[in-house]
Structure formats: C-alpha cells, structure tokens
Design an enzyme around this catalytic site. Structure first.
Site, PDB file in Angstrom:
ATOM      1  N   VAL A  40      69.939  46.040  57.141  1.00 62.17           N
ATOM      2  CA  VAL A  40      70.884  46.438  58.190  1.00 62.17           C
ATOM      3  C   VAL A  40      71.672  47.679  57.752  1.00 62.17           C
ATOM      4  O   VAL A  40      72.183  48.428  58.576  1.00 62.17           O
ATOM      5  CB  VAL A  40      71.873  45.287  58.509  1.00 62.17           C
ATOM      6  CG1 VAL A  40      72.728  45.603  59.730  1.00 62.17           C
ATOM      7  CG2 VAL A  40      71.141  43.974  58.731  1.00 62.17           C
ATOM      8  N   ASP A  47      78.222  38.834  47.437  1.00 62.11           N
ATOM      9  CA  ASP A  47      78.864  40.152  47.313  1.00 62.11           C
ATOM     10  C   ASP A  47      79.013  40.483  45.834  1.00 62.11           C
ATOM     11  O   ASP A  47      78.588  39.702  44.968  1.00 62.11           O
ATOM     12  CB  ASP A  47      80.208  40.195  48.066  1.00 62.11           C
ATOM     13  CG  ASP A  47      80.472  41.581  48.667  1.00 62.11           C
ATOM     14  OD1 ASP A  47      80.554  42.559  47.888  1.00 62.11           O
ATOM     15  OD2 ASP A  47      80.581  41.697  49.897  1.00 62.11           O
ATOM     16  N   ASN A 100      74.458  54.519  49.766  1.00 57.32           N
ATOM     17  CA  ASN A 100      73.761  53.296  50.165  1.00 57.32           C
ATOM     18  C   ASN A 100      72.346  53.200  49.581  1.00 57.32           C
ATOM     19  O   ASN A 100      71.848  52.103  49.356  1.00 57.32           O
ATOM     20  CB  ASN A 100      73.763  53.159  51.689  1.00 57.32           C
ATOM     21  CG  ASN A 100      75.131  52.698  52.199  1.00 57.32           C
ATOM     22  OD1 ASN A 100      76.020  52.421  51.390  1.00 57.32           O
ATOM     23  ND2 ASN A 100      75.304  52.623  53.498  1.00 57.32           N
ATOM     24  N   ALA A 134      79.035  40.578  51.961  1.00 54.31           N
ATOM     25  CA  ALA A 134      79.815  39.601  52.739  1.00 54.31           C
ATOM     26  C   ALA A 134      80.946  40.289  53.493  1.00 54.31           C
ATOM     27  O   ALA A 134      82.009  39.721  53.705  1.00 54.31           O
ATOM     28  CB  ALA A 134      80.360  38.519  51.801  1.00 54.31           C
ATOM     29  N   HIS A 143      67.013  54.902  64.003  1.00 55.59           N
ATOM     30  CA  HIS A 143      68.328  54.399  64.409  1.00 55.59           C
ATOM     31  C   HIS A 143      69.329  55.525  64.192  1.00 55.59           C
ATOM     32  O   HIS A 143      70.084  55.534  63.238  1.00 55.59           O
ATOM     33  CB  HIS A 143      68.675  53.190  63.551  1.00 55.59           C
ATOM     34  CG  HIS A 143      69.982  52.547  63.903  1.00 55.59           C
ATOM     35  ND1 HIS A 143      70.328  52.209  65.185  1.00 55.59           N
ATOM     36  CD2 HIS A 143      71.027  52.168  63.124  1.00 55.59           C
ATOM     37  CE1 HIS A 143      71.525  51.639  65.179  1.00 55.59           C
ATOM     38  NE2 HIS A 143      71.973  51.611  63.940  1.00 55.59           N
TER      39      HIS A 143
HETATM   40  N1  APR Z   1      75.686  43.992  46.383  1.00 60.37           N
HETATM   41  C1  APR Z   1      76.229  43.192  47.313  1.00 60.37           C
HETATM   42  N2  APR Z   1      77.197  43.614  48.148  1.00 60.37           N
HETATM   43  C2  APR Z   1      77.619  44.874  48.046  1.00 60.37           C
HETATM   44  C3  APR Z   1      77.075  45.778  47.106  1.00 60.37           C
HETATM   45  C4  APR Z   1      76.060  45.291  46.250  1.00 60.37           C
HETATM   46  N3  APR Z   1      75.496  46.060  45.324  1.00 60.37           N
HETATM   47  N4  APR Z   1      77.722  46.952  47.251  1.00 60.37           N
HETATM   48  C5  APR Z   1      78.625  46.814  48.241  1.00 60.37           C
HETATM   49  N5  APR Z   1      78.568  45.555  48.727  1.00 60.37           N
HETATM   50  C6  APR Z   1      79.383  44.923  49.775  1.00 60.37           C
HETATM   51  C7  APR Z   1      80.822  45.400  49.791  1.00 60.37           C
HETATM   52  O1  APR Z   1      81.582  44.838  48.733  1.00 60.37           O
HETATM   53  C8  APR Z   1      81.265  44.910  51.175  1.00 60.37           C
HETATM   54  O2  APR Z   1      81.844  43.611  51.132  1.00 60.37           O
HETATM   55  O3  APR Z   1      78.902  45.225  51.070  1.00 60.37           O
HETATM   56  C9  APR Z   1      79.955  44.863  51.979  1.00 60.37           C
HETATM   57  C10 APR Z   1      79.924  45.810  53.148  1.00 60.37           C
HETATM   58  O4  APR Z   1      80.845  45.349  54.067  1.00 60.37           O
HETATM   59  P1  APR Z   1      81.761  46.307  54.982  1.00 60.37           P
HETATM   60  O5  APR Z   1      82.395  47.336  54.134  1.00 60.37           O
HETATM   61  O6  APR Z   1      82.601  45.436  55.828  1.00 60.37           O
HETATM   62  O7  APR Z   1      80.663  47.072  55.886  1.00 60.37           O
HETATM   63  P2  APR Z   1      79.913  46.516  57.185  1.00 60.37           P
HETATM   64  O8  APR Z   1      80.653  46.908  58.402  1.00 60.37           O
HETATM   65  O9  APR Z   1      79.562  45.094  56.976  1.00 60.37           O
HETATM   66  O10 APR Z   1      78.583  47.414  57.154  1.00 60.37           O
HETATM   67  C11 APR Z   1      77.618  47.236  56.143  1.00 60.37           C
HETATM   68  O11 APR Z   1      75.783  47.715  57.604  1.00 60.37           O
HETATM   69  O12 APR Z   1      75.770  48.403  59.818  1.00 60.37           O
HETATM   70  C12 APR Z   1      75.661  48.819  58.486  1.00 60.37           C
HETATM   71  O13 APR Z   1      76.444  51.113  58.477  1.00 60.37           O
HETATM   72  C13 APR Z   1      76.745  49.797  58.096  1.00 60.37           C
HETATM   73  O14 APR Z   1      75.850  50.443  55.964  1.00 60.37           O
HETATM   74  C14 APR Z   1      76.788  49.617  56.605  1.00 60.37           C
HETATM   75  C15 APR Z   1      76.437  48.143  56.401  1.00 60.37           C
END
Ligand code: APR
Length: 314
Positions: A121, A34, A98, A11, A178
């Site tokens: 994504v 999340d 990741n 989220a 990508h």
């Molecule tokens: N389950 C659910 N959510 C998770 C988990 C998990 N196991 N691990 C991490 N998260 C959540 C984090 O807590 C965070 O809220 O994933 C979210 C990622 O959000 P951001 O840090 O804002 O990153 P964002 O810019 O959304 O990018 C997410 O998409 O485009 C790609 O490269 C980018 O790998 C990245 C991903």
C-alpha cells in the site's frame, strides 16, 4: 476451519484502520507490526481493537508487536510501512525513503512468511510493489499492490453523487499507475448496467475523471498532516477478503505485467482476478485509441520511477 493469519506492517493510519476493517469482517487473526522506535504503540492499538470485539461482535485474535517472529507463517502480509505525503508533495517525492523502508520490510517477510500473498500500500505504489517483488523473490502473482480499488471507489463515489444514485449501483474500472497519469476507463463504467456515457455529458465526465486523478491530493490538502486512510484501508480489507475467501473478485490492482498490455515486466494497475493464489489472471480489455495512448503515458511514468528507484537502491 483454521483462521487466516493476516499481518499488517506499519501500524499507522492506514495499517491500524485496515486492521479495524479486517477484524470487523472476521477475515482472520491479525498481527499489527511497527518499528521499535514506536515503543508499545502497535500493542496498544491491537489491545484497544480487541476490546471493541465484544461490543461489535467479532472473533479475531489481535496482536501488536515490533517483532517479525510474531508474523511467522502469515497467509497475507499487507505493507503500509513508510511515510505519507504532506501538502505540496507528490507520491513520487516519497520514493527514496519508502524504497528503503519497504525493501527492509520485504526482506523480513520473505524470511518469516515465505508462502504469503503480499499486498503493498506504501507509495509511490507501483515502484514499491516492484521493489517488494524484487526483494522477496516471490512469484509475481503473490505480490500485488492496492491502488485501483481505491481509485475506482473514488470514481464511483463521485459518479454516484453527481447522478444522485446509490454507490452500490455504480461500477467502474481503471488502468495505469497510482498517480496523476492513472486512466479511469469511462468506456467500462456503468450505473445499474447502463453505460455511464449515456447518463452524463462528456464534459462533466471529464471533470470527474480529473477529480478522481487528483483524489489523493484533495484529501492531503484537506487533512494537512498526512494522506487518506479510511478508503485505502477499506480497499485493503476488500482485497484481503478476496484472497482469504478465494472470492475470485474481478478488480483493479497493481499486478506484474510482462506481455500483458505490452508492458514488459513492470507493476502497473490492471483488472485482475484476485483469489487465494493472489493474482490468478490478468484481464486484457479492449481500449479506445485515446485510452491506449493515456495508458502508455502512465506506463512510461511508472517505468521512469522504477528506473530512478533502481539507481537509488543500487
Ligand atoms: N517497519 C514497520 N513499520 C514502519 C517502518 C518499518 N521499517 N518504517 C516506518 N513504519 C511505520 C511508521 O512508524 C508508522 O507508524 O509505518 C507507519 C506509517 O503510518 P503513517 O505515518 O500513519 O502513514 P499512513 O497514512 O498509514 O500511510 C502509510 O501508505 O497510503 C500510503 O502514502 C501512504 O506511504 C504511505 C503509507
């Protein structure tokens, strides 16, 4: 008619923004998930978005949660969980962290939404889709990655700005991973039906192709604290729409290619027909010798990353 159930895992910036676009377009009911460490954050974002509904005028149920039970029976699951890039990082630098996160998410989804179409994504994209497919054990057509719609959108936006025309009239396609090796297909780009090659000098076109390849890094260096999210999330919404409304859009996405393009069993960006069943068809376009060579280089990069991931994840 039953509304589609769309679960978005992660989220953060991309996940919450995707929820916003999907809700505003009334694509279905949305569950935003999340990790427990974020406390009630997903609940807060879902509630905030739900309170925009009377103003904007959309009907969608929004749930924020840290429990996968709430995602049960989803039609579409979007994985945005993971860490984003910071300045100086390549998408590949995110691999180890990741791969672990996406692997654990994929395992939960396979249990709770066994019939879903899963859209990845998280980066590095092609490797993360491969991981999701391996862990879920879903048929390849139900696991795909969002990248090409974003990359072509960047290409289209740059072309439109250069020519001073509406983005709506610019159409483009690209192939490959990508990453820095993606292959925007100049031969498949057109403006109002006119081949782009008739409207732009080859040197200028080459500069725009390069800016497209670097499009993600350009945003990272401007934002400084993370990576792009408005356009990636809009791309997610377009793909979710293609699935829940069975639109049969012909768009680029990361799809499992075996004999197609001679890839040999990896996820890589190709033109597909996207509909209710996920990737319903992969379209093989004729490539020039230069495009074929560039595509092969990109596929080799994707394979290299998949092999590194296989070593990391055992
Ligand atoms: N389950 C659910 N959510 C998770 C988990 C998990 N196991 N691990 C991490 N998260 C959540 C984090 O807590 C965070 O809220 O994933 C979210 C990622 O959000 P951001 O840090 O804002 O990153 P964002 O810019 O959304 O990018 C997410 O998409 O485009 C790609 O490269 C980018 O790998 C990245 C991903």
């Amino acid at each position: 008619m039953r509304r589609a159930k769309i679960s978005i895992i992660g989220a953060g910036n991309v996940g919450a923004t995707a929820a916003h676009w999907c809700a505003a377009a009334e694509l279905g009911d949305i569950v935003l998930v999340d990790i427990p460490e974020t406390g009630a954050m997903p609940k807060g974002k879902a509630l905030d978005l739900a309170q925009a509904a009377p103003i904007v005028g959309f009907d969608a149920q929004l749930v924020g949660t840290t429990e996968y039970a709430d995602t049960a029976g989803s039609d579409v699951v979007v994985i945005t969980a993971g860490i984003p890039r910071k300045p100086g990082m390549s998408r590949d630098d995110l691999l180890a962290t990741n791969a672990r996160i996406v692997g654990s998410v994929a395992q939960r989804i396979a249990q709770t939404s066994p019939a879903a179409v899963v859209m990845v994504v998280s980066n590095p994209l092609d490797a993360m889709v491969q991981r999701t497919w391996q862990v879920t054990g879903f048929p390849p057509r139900r696991v795909l990655g969002q990248a090409g719609v974003l990359d072509t959108a960047r290409f289209r936006a740059f072309i439109a700005a250069e020519l001073g025309v509406s983005v709506e009239d610019v159409s483009a396609m690209l192939l490959g991973g990508h990453g820095d090796s993606m292959v925007p297909l100049a031969s498949c780009a057109s403006v109002g039906g006119i081949p782009l090659t008739q409207l732009m000098r080859p040197e200028r076109l080459a500069e725009i192709v390069q800016r497209t390849r670097d499009g993600g890094a350009e945003i990272v260096s401007l934002l400084r604290t993370g990576s792009a999210y408005y356009a990636p999330a809009a791309a997610v919404a377009q793909m979710v729409e293609a699935i829940v409304r069975d639109k049969k859009r012909l768009i680029p996405c990361a799809a499992y290619c075996d004999r197609e393009y001679g890839v040999g069993g990896y996820y890589v960006g190709v033109p597909v027909v996207l509909g209710a069943g996920g990737v319903e068809r992969i379209i093989e376009v004729e490539l020039t010798a230069a495009e074929r060579a560039a595509f092969q280089k990109s596929v080799d990069a994707v394979k290299g990353l998949a092999e590194t991931m296989a070593r990391l994840t055992g």
